[in-house]
Design an enzyme around this catalytic site. Structure first.
Site, short mmCIF file in Angstrom:
data_model
loop_
_atom_site.label_atom_id
_atom_site.label_comp_id
_atom_site.label_asym_id
_atom_site.label_seq_id
_atom_site.Cartn_x
_atom_site.Cartn_y
_atom_site.Cartn_z
CB ALA A 44 17.61 -4.66 12.40
CB SER A 132 34.63 2.68 10.43
OG SER A 132 34.82 2.73 9.05
CE1 TYR A 157 28.88 4.92 10.20
CE2 TYR A 157 30.83 4.94 8.79
CZ TYR A 157 30.02 4.30 9.71
OH TYR A 157 30.37 3.05 10.16
CE LYS A 161 30.58 3.92 13.42
NZ LYS A 161 29.95 3.12 14.46
NE ARG A 239 36.93 1.16 -0.33
CZ ARG A 239 37.53 1.99 -1.19
NH1 ARG A 239 38.73 1.71 -1.68
NH2 ARG A 239 36.95 3.12 -1.54
CG ASP A 302 34.14 5.52 -3.34
OD1 ASP A 302 33.75 5.37 -2.17
OD2 ASP A 302 33.54 5.07 -4.34
P1 NAD Z 1 23.14 -2.33 10.73
O1 NAD Z 1 22.41 -1.09 10.35
O2 NAD Z 1 22.74 -3.60 10.11
O3 NAD Z 1 23.08 -2.51 12.32
C1 NAD Z 1 22.93 -1.43 13.21
C2 NAD Z 1 21.79 -1.79 14.14
O4 NAD Z 1 21.61 -0.75 15.10
C3 NAD Z 1 20.45 -1.97 13.42
O5 NAD Z 1 19.88 -3.18 13.84
C4 NAD Z 1 19.63 -0.77 13.87
O6 NAD Z 1 18.25 -1.08 13.92
C5 NAD Z 1 20.21 -0.49 15.24
N1 NAD Z 1 20.12 0.90 15.69
C6 NAD Z 1 20.41 2.02 14.98
N2 NAD Z 1 20.26 3.11 15.76
C7 NAD Z 1 19.88 2.66 16.99
C8 NAD Z 1 19.58 3.29 18.21
N3 NAD Z 1 19.63 4.63 18.34
N4 NAD Z 1 19.23 2.53 19.27
C9 NAD Z 1 19.16 1.18 19.15
N5 NAD Z 1 19.44 0.52 18.01
C10 NAD Z 1 19.79 1.26 16.95
O7 NAD Z 1 24.70 -2.04 10.48
P2 NAD Z 1 25.94 -3.02 10.57
O8 NAD Z 1 26.54 -3.11 9.22
O9 NAD Z 1 25.59 -4.25 11.29
O10 NAD Z 1 26.92 -2.12 11.44
C11 NAD Z 1 27.03 -2.26 12.83
C12 NAD Z 1 28.01 -1.23 13.37
O11 NAD Z 1 29.26 -1.41 12.74
C13 NAD Z 1 27.59 0.22 13.11
O12 NAD Z 1 27.96 1.00 14.22
C14 NAD Z 1 28.43 0.59 11.91
O13 NAD Z 1 28.68 1.98 11.85
C15 NAD Z 1 29.70 -0.19 12.18
N6 NAD Z 1 30.48 -0.48 10.97
C16 NAD Z 1 29.88 -1.12 9.93
C17 NAD Z 1 30.62 -1.38 8.77
C18 NAD Z 1 29.99 -2.06 7.59
O14 NAD Z 1 30.56 -2.00 6.52
N7 NAD Z 1 28.84 -2.72 7.72
C19 NAD Z 1 31.96 -1.01 8.71
C20 NAD Z 1 32.54 -0.36 9.81
C21 NAD Z 1 31.78 -0.10 10.94
C1 WQD Z 2 33.35 -0.64 -2.09
C2 WQD Z 2 33.84 -0.29 -3.49
C3 WQD Z 2 32.84 1.68 -4.43
C4 WQD Z 2 28.78 0.16 -4.78
C5 WQD Z 2 31.75 1.84 3.13
C6 WQD Z 2 31.87 3.00 4.08
C7 WQD Z 2 32.83 2.66 5.17
C8 WQD Z 2 32.46 1.35 5.83
C9 WQD Z 2 32.21 0.25 4.86
C10 WQD Z 2 31.17 1.69 7.76
C11 WQD Z 2 34.07 1.20 -3.69
C12 WQD Z 2 32.47 0.45 -5.23
C13 WQD Z 2 30.13 0.27 -4.50
C14 WQD Z 2 28.35 0.15 -6.12
C15 WQD Z 2 30.63 0.32 -6.84
N1 WQD Z 2 31.24 1.44 6.55
N2 WQD Z 2 31.04 0.36 -5.53
N3 WQD Z 2 29.30 0.21 -7.11
O1 WQD Z 2 32.89 2.64 0.36
O2 WQD Z 2 34.72 0.98 0.91
O3 WQD Z 2 33.04 1.56 2.60
O4 WQD Z 2 31.30 0.69 3.84
O5 WQD Z 2 32.02 2.08 8.50
O6 WQD Z 2 32.83 3.73 6.07
O7 WQD Z 2 32.32 4.13 3.37
O8 WQD Z 2 32.36 0.19 0.71
O9 WQD Z 2 30.89 -1.43 -0.42
O10 WQD Z 2 30.30 1.04 -0.51
O11 WQD Z 2 32.25 0.20 -1.78
O12 WQD Z 2 31.45 0.41 -7.77
O13 WQD Z 2 27.15 0.09 -6.42
O14 WQD Z 2 32.81 -0.65 -4.42
O15 WQD Z 2 33.08 2.76 -5.29
O16 WQD Z 2 35.16 1.34 -4.52
P1 WQD Z 2 33.32 1.43 1.06
P2 WQD Z 2 31.35 -0.02 -0.49
#
Ligand code: NAD
Ligand code: WQD
Length: 354
Positions: A44, A132, A157, A161, A239, A302
């Site tokens: 970030a 997640s 990953y 979780k 999704r 996937d």
């Molecule tokens: P992101 O990487 O943008 O945000 C995570 C933040 O945590 C970053 O700013 C990073 O610098 C900070 N960070 C990482 N390790 C750290 C540490 N050890 N100490 C302090 N800061 C640390 O990701 P995001 O998409 O905003 O996701 C936020 C949370 O939501 C994560 O826990 C992620 O696993 C979870 N999540 C995200 C998604 C998604 O699709 N984006 C889906 C489900 C769950």
């Molecule tokens: C969505 C769809 C891909 C990229 C992931 C993590 C999940 C959660 C959210 C944190 C899939 C397809 C993607 C590309 C593609 N994260 N795709 N071309 O895989 O559902 O979830 O992020 O918790 O744990 O697994 O999301 O956006 O990667 O993919 O065709 O270049 O898009 O195959 O079907 P996903 P995604």
């Protein structure tokens, strides 16, 4: 960045400079909370927080530090009266977690355990955890419901979780002062409607939406669609995509409900599934730009299709996703157009913080 206006108490947002964290910090400030962000900036930029302050006209406290650093946490809790913690900090790239499992278990599991230890010592027992949909595992029937058991996870990953969910359940069982919300996100996309805050992945995006947006803005040539032979209407994966501002508001709702002791599990999704090709078409319609794509083999790990049953959050938190697909696309496109290289100003793909 201190603010003297104490309406609702201080919320510690770990990982608050990141994608979901920065949008949530904004929503918390708008709801009248004070915000303390702890982030080690590994994925970030501080610029996101500067923009949160500009958009809201309010200030927050930023501490550059690591959730695994117990001394840093102890000092933070001693200097700020924290009402509740929202714990986003962690690593999130599925493929990278397969290559570097120890880094993922350390950041995600060890980080969460250290945070809980510091909270316990400081007497702070309200926690919202970023979980997640991946914890349902590959065999759960859709739509996913919170009553279903956690399934087997296919990568470190996802396992991290599930493990943290289990850890938090055990912690709550051991001490009734804890109130913990496990928020299981589906697929967050989109950006703040100002176009000033959004998702800024380092290097080649792993996720669909930032990849599409980078093709539209000319940073990538074409999208690779992973698999067109799934048992779905058009053969591509389905999704449940939700707007990041809806997700952010879900956290504000969850913090407001941390009055009952125990573990409270909520899906945060729309309840609607959309295919990869439907997403491409929607983005093309809104941006009026073609998104060239080619099909490639399936991506390992996937699942064909999953989406949320979002009713529990609606009934208990009064939360439901309000923004529609066009909102998600319009806001993604505005963010990408206004910030073609994200928060960087040097037009490079150099990782943040380097
Ligand atoms: P992101 O990487 O943008 O945000 C995570 C933040 O945590 C970053 O700013 C990073 O610098 C900070 N960070 C990482 N390790 C750290 C540490 N050890 N100490 C302090 N800061 C640390 O990701 P995001 O998409 O905003 O996701 C936020 C949370 O939501 C994560 O826990 C992620 O696993 C979870 N999540 C995200 C998604 C998604 O699709 N984006 C889906 C489900 C769950
Ligand atoms: C969505 C769809 C891909 C990229 C992931 C993590 C999940 C959660 C959210 C944190 C899939 C397809 C993607 C590309 C593609 N994260 N795709 N071309 O895989 O559902 O979830 O992020 O918790 O744990 O697994 O999301 O956006 O990667 O993919 O065709 O270049 O898009 O195959 O079907 P996903 P995604």
């Amino acid at each position: 960045m201190q603010d003297t206006n104490m309406q609702q108490g201080n919320i510690l947002v770990t990982g608050g400079a990141g994608y979901i964290g920065s949008h949530t910090a904004l929503a918390l400030l708008e709801a009248g909370y004070e915000v303390v962000v702890l982030d080690n900036l590994i994925n970030a930029s501080k610029e996101s927080l500067v923009r949160v302050e500009q958009i809201t006209g309010r200030s927050l406290t930023f501490i550059e530090g690591d959730v695994r650093d117990r001394a840093c946490l102890d000092q933070l809790f001693s200097e700020h009266a924290i009402h509740a913690v929202i714990h986003f900090a962690g690593l999130k790239a599925v493929g990278e977690s397969v290559e570097q499992p120890l880094a993922y278990y350390d950041a995600n599991v060890n980080g969460s355990v250290t945070l809980c230890q510091a909270m316990e010592q400081a007497g702070v027992f309200r926690l919202v955890f970023s979980s997640s949909a991946t914890v349902y595992g590959p065999d759960a029937p859709v739509p996913y419901q919170e009553t279903m058991p956690r399934g087997r996870t296919s990568n470190p990953y996802g396992a991290s979780k599930s493990i943290v969910e289990q850890v938090l359940e055990d912690v709550v069982k051991s001490d009734e002062r804890w109130s913990v919300a496990l928020l299981r996100y589906f697929n967050p996309i989109g950006a703040h409607p100002s176009g000033q805050l959004g998702e800024d992945p380092q290097g080649i995006p792993n996720n669909l939406m930032p990849y599409i947006a980078q093709v539209a803005v000319g940073r990538r040539d074409a999208l690779t669609v992973f698999g067109n032979d799934y048992a779905t209407a058009d053969g591509t994966c389905v999704r449940d995509y939700l707007h990041v501002m809806d997700l952010a508001e879900g956290h504000v709702g969850a913090v407001g409900h941390l009055n009952q002791p125990g573990v409270h599990v909520y899906n945060l999704g729309t309840g609607q599934g959309l295919s990869v090709l439907e997403m491409v078409k929607a983005f093309e319609r809104v941006s009026e730009r073609p998104i060239p794509y080619q099909f490639a083999p399936r991506r390992e790990g996937d699942l064909a299709a999953f989406w949320a049953d979002p009713h529990k959050a609606q009934q208990e938190l009064g939360w439901q996703a309000r923004r529609n697909l066009d909102d998600m696309m319009i806001d993604t496109w505005r963010w990408q157009r206004q910030n073609p290289h994200g928060y960087r100003t040097d037009n490079s793909d150099t990782p943040l913080g380097m």
